[in-house]
Scaffold this motif. Structure first.
Motif, PDB file in Angstrom:
ATOM      1  N   GLU A  12       6.466  46.083  31.549  1.00  0.00           N
ATOM      2  CA  GLU A  12       6.603  44.699  31.075  1.00  0.00           C
ATOM      3  C   GLU A  12       8.093  44.372  30.978  1.00  0.00           C
ATOM      4  O   GLU A  12       8.876  45.181  30.492  1.00  0.00           O
ATOM      5  CB  GLU A  12       5.926  44.612  29.687  1.00  0.00           C
ATOM      6  CG  GLU A  12       6.170  43.348  28.924  1.00  0.00           C
ATOM      7  CD  GLU A  12       5.576  42.147  29.631  1.00  0.00           C
ATOM      8  OE1 GLU A  12       4.359  42.080  29.750  1.00  0.00           O
ATOM      9  OE2 GLU A  12       6.363  41.301  30.090  1.00  0.00           O
ATOM     10  N   ASP A  13       8.473  43.191  31.457  1.00  0.00           N
ATOM     11  CA  ASP A  13       9.894  42.863  31.428  1.00  0.00           C
ATOM     12  C   ASP A  13      10.293  41.990  30.238  1.00  0.00           C
ATOM     13  O   ASP A  13      11.437  41.555  30.152  1.00  0.00           O
ATOM     14  CB  ASP A  13      10.325  42.212  32.757  1.00  0.00           C
ATOM     15  CG  ASP A  13       9.545  40.960  33.071  1.00  0.00           C
ATOM     16  OD1 ASP A  13       8.362  40.890  32.687  1.00  0.00           O
ATOM     17  OD2 ASP A  13      10.109  40.062  33.707  1.00  0.00           O
ATOM     18  N   HIS A  14       9.355  41.758  29.329  1.00  0.00           N
ATOM     19  CA  HIS A  14       9.720  41.025  28.110  1.00  0.00           C
ATOM     20  C   HIS A  14       9.634  41.954  26.910  1.00  0.00           C
ATOM     21  O   HIS A  14       8.553  42.397  26.550  1.00  0.00           O
ATOM     22  CB  HIS A  14       8.802  39.824  27.902  1.00  0.00           C
ATOM     23  CG  HIS A  14       9.118  38.691  28.826  1.00  0.00           C
ATOM     24  ND1 HIS A  14      10.060  37.732  28.532  1.00  0.00           N
ATOM     25  CD2 HIS A  14       8.654  38.392  30.050  1.00  0.00           C
ATOM     26  CE1 HIS A  14      10.147  36.884  29.534  1.00  0.00           C
ATOM     27  NE2 HIS A  14       9.312  37.261  30.480  1.00  0.00           N
ATOM     28  N   ASP A  58       2.191  44.274  33.556  1.00  0.00           N
ATOM     29  CA  ASP A  58       2.470  42.860  33.792  1.00  0.00           C
ATOM     30  C   ASP A  58       2.479  42.636  35.305  1.00  0.00           C
ATOM     31  O   ASP A  58       2.829  43.535  36.063  1.00  0.00           O
ATOM     32  CB  ASP A  58       3.851  42.541  33.186  1.00  0.00           C
ATOM     33  CG  ASP A  58       4.219  41.081  33.333  1.00  0.00           C
ATOM     34  OD1 ASP A  58       3.317  40.238  33.499  1.00  0.00           O
ATOM     35  OD2 ASP A  58       5.429  40.784  33.274  1.00  0.00           O
ATOM     36  N   GLY A  60       3.979  39.685  36.769  1.00  0.00           N
ATOM     37  CA  GLY A  60       5.232  39.005  37.108  1.00  0.00           C
ATOM     38  C   GLY A  60       6.418  39.864  36.711  1.00  0.00           C
ATOM     39  O   GLY A  60       6.951  39.750  35.615  1.00  0.00           O
ATOM     40  N   LEU A  61       6.786  40.751  37.614  1.00  0.00           N
ATOM     41  CA  LEU A  61       7.875  41.688  37.319  1.00  0.00           C
ATOM     42  C   LEU A  61       9.061  41.409  38.232  1.00  0.00           C
ATOM     43  O   LEU A  61       8.883  40.921  39.343  1.00  0.00           O
ATOM     44  CB  LEU A  61       7.401  43.127  37.559  1.00  0.00           C
ATOM     45  CG  LEU A  61       6.303  43.650  36.632  1.00  0.00           C
ATOM     46  CD1 LEU A  61       5.715  44.932  37.197  1.00  0.00           C
ATOM     47  CD2 LEU A  61       6.872  43.884  35.234  1.00  0.00           C
ATOM     48  N   LYS A 108      -2.384  37.242  28.746  1.00  0.00           N
ATOM     49  CA  LYS A 108      -1.499  37.390  27.583  1.00  0.00           C
ATOM     50  C   LYS A 108      -1.810  36.371  26.510  1.00  0.00           C
ATOM     51  O   LYS A 108      -1.577  36.600  25.324  1.00  0.00           O
ATOM     52  CB  LYS A 108      -0.040  37.243  28.020  1.00  0.00           C
ATOM     53  CG  LYS A 108       0.479  38.447  28.773  1.00  0.00           C
ATOM     54  CD  LYS A 108       1.890  38.216  29.275  1.00  0.00           C
ATOM     55  CE  LYS A 108       2.406  39.468  29.955  1.00  0.00           C
ATOM     56  NZ  LYS A 108       3.700  39.241  30.620  1.00  0.00           N
TER      57      LYS A 108
END
Ligand code: CA
Length: 212
Positions: A12-14, A58, A60-61, A108
């Motif tokens: 996950e990029d967040h 996720d 959208g990476l 999410k």
């Protein structure tokens, strides 16, 4: 299944979302978060190092798209459970993720219970689709997963394909002609919207055909 916790890798990029998932799972002894990374390449390396049982991914990476990440991870670790955790409720993304080998698909924006339900299903190697996913997706998935419009013979062929058998061997094992095997195989690909043996194998797993 043993009582050992399920080893979970978060991709996950967040960072806020990573923290959220960590705290959600912190007091649940069934799960142990063994790491968190923010892109597909790091996910591959982390799987090599940490040997997780489940990847919460996720789509959208940065860099590699999540669907490609699923393909890569499942090709290298066929038993790895991939649970998609994404903001995307588009039908084609859901279908692509499942076809690539994801076991579960969670939005999410859904309540925590949905994520927990998906993890519980995935822990048992069962498919779970977020109920909030667009109706078209549910229709498609349920039609294929639920009613399973496959004949008994097609399921037999699917199982053998998933086991890596060649058409010639399948023909011999089932005492049918090579031509008939090829026809069954084409019908399977059409019915399951699969494009190659790897995708057929994913379906075999998802449909429970391998347990025959
Ligand atoms: Ca993202």
């Amino acid at each position: 299944m043993s009582s050992l916790p399920l080893r979970v890798l978060i991709v996950e990029d967040h960072s806020l979302l990573i923290d959220g998932v960590r705290s959600l799972l912190a007091d649940r002894p069934r799960y142990e978060v063994v790491g968190a990374v923010s892109d597909g390449l790091a996910a591959y390396e982390a799987c090599q190092q940490l040997n997780p049982d489940l990847v919460l991914l996720d789509l959208g990476l940065p860099g590699m798209d999540g669907i490609d990440v699923i393909h890569q991870l499942r090709r290298r670790w066929p038993a790895l459970r991939v649970v998609v955790f994404t903001a995307s409720n588009e039908e084609h993304r859901g279908r692509a993720a499942l076809t690539a080998g994801a076991l579960a698909y969670v939005l999410k924006q859904s309540p925590q219970q949905v994520l927990l339900a998906a993890l519980q299903h995935a822990a048992l190697d069962k498919t779970y689709i977020d109920p909030a996913l667009k109706l078209e997706t549910l229709d498609t998935t349920e039609r294929t997963l639920g009613e399973t419009p496959l004949t008994l013979r097609e399921r037999q062929v699917l199982k053998l394909v998933a086991e890596g058998r060649r058409n010639r061997d399948i023909a011999e094992l089932l005492s049918i002609s090579l031509k008939t095997v090829e026809t069954h195989r084409l019908n399977l690909m059409r019915k399951l919207d699969a494009h190659n043996a790897a995708e057929l194998s994913n379906w075999a797993r998802r449909l429970g055909v391998l347990e025959f």
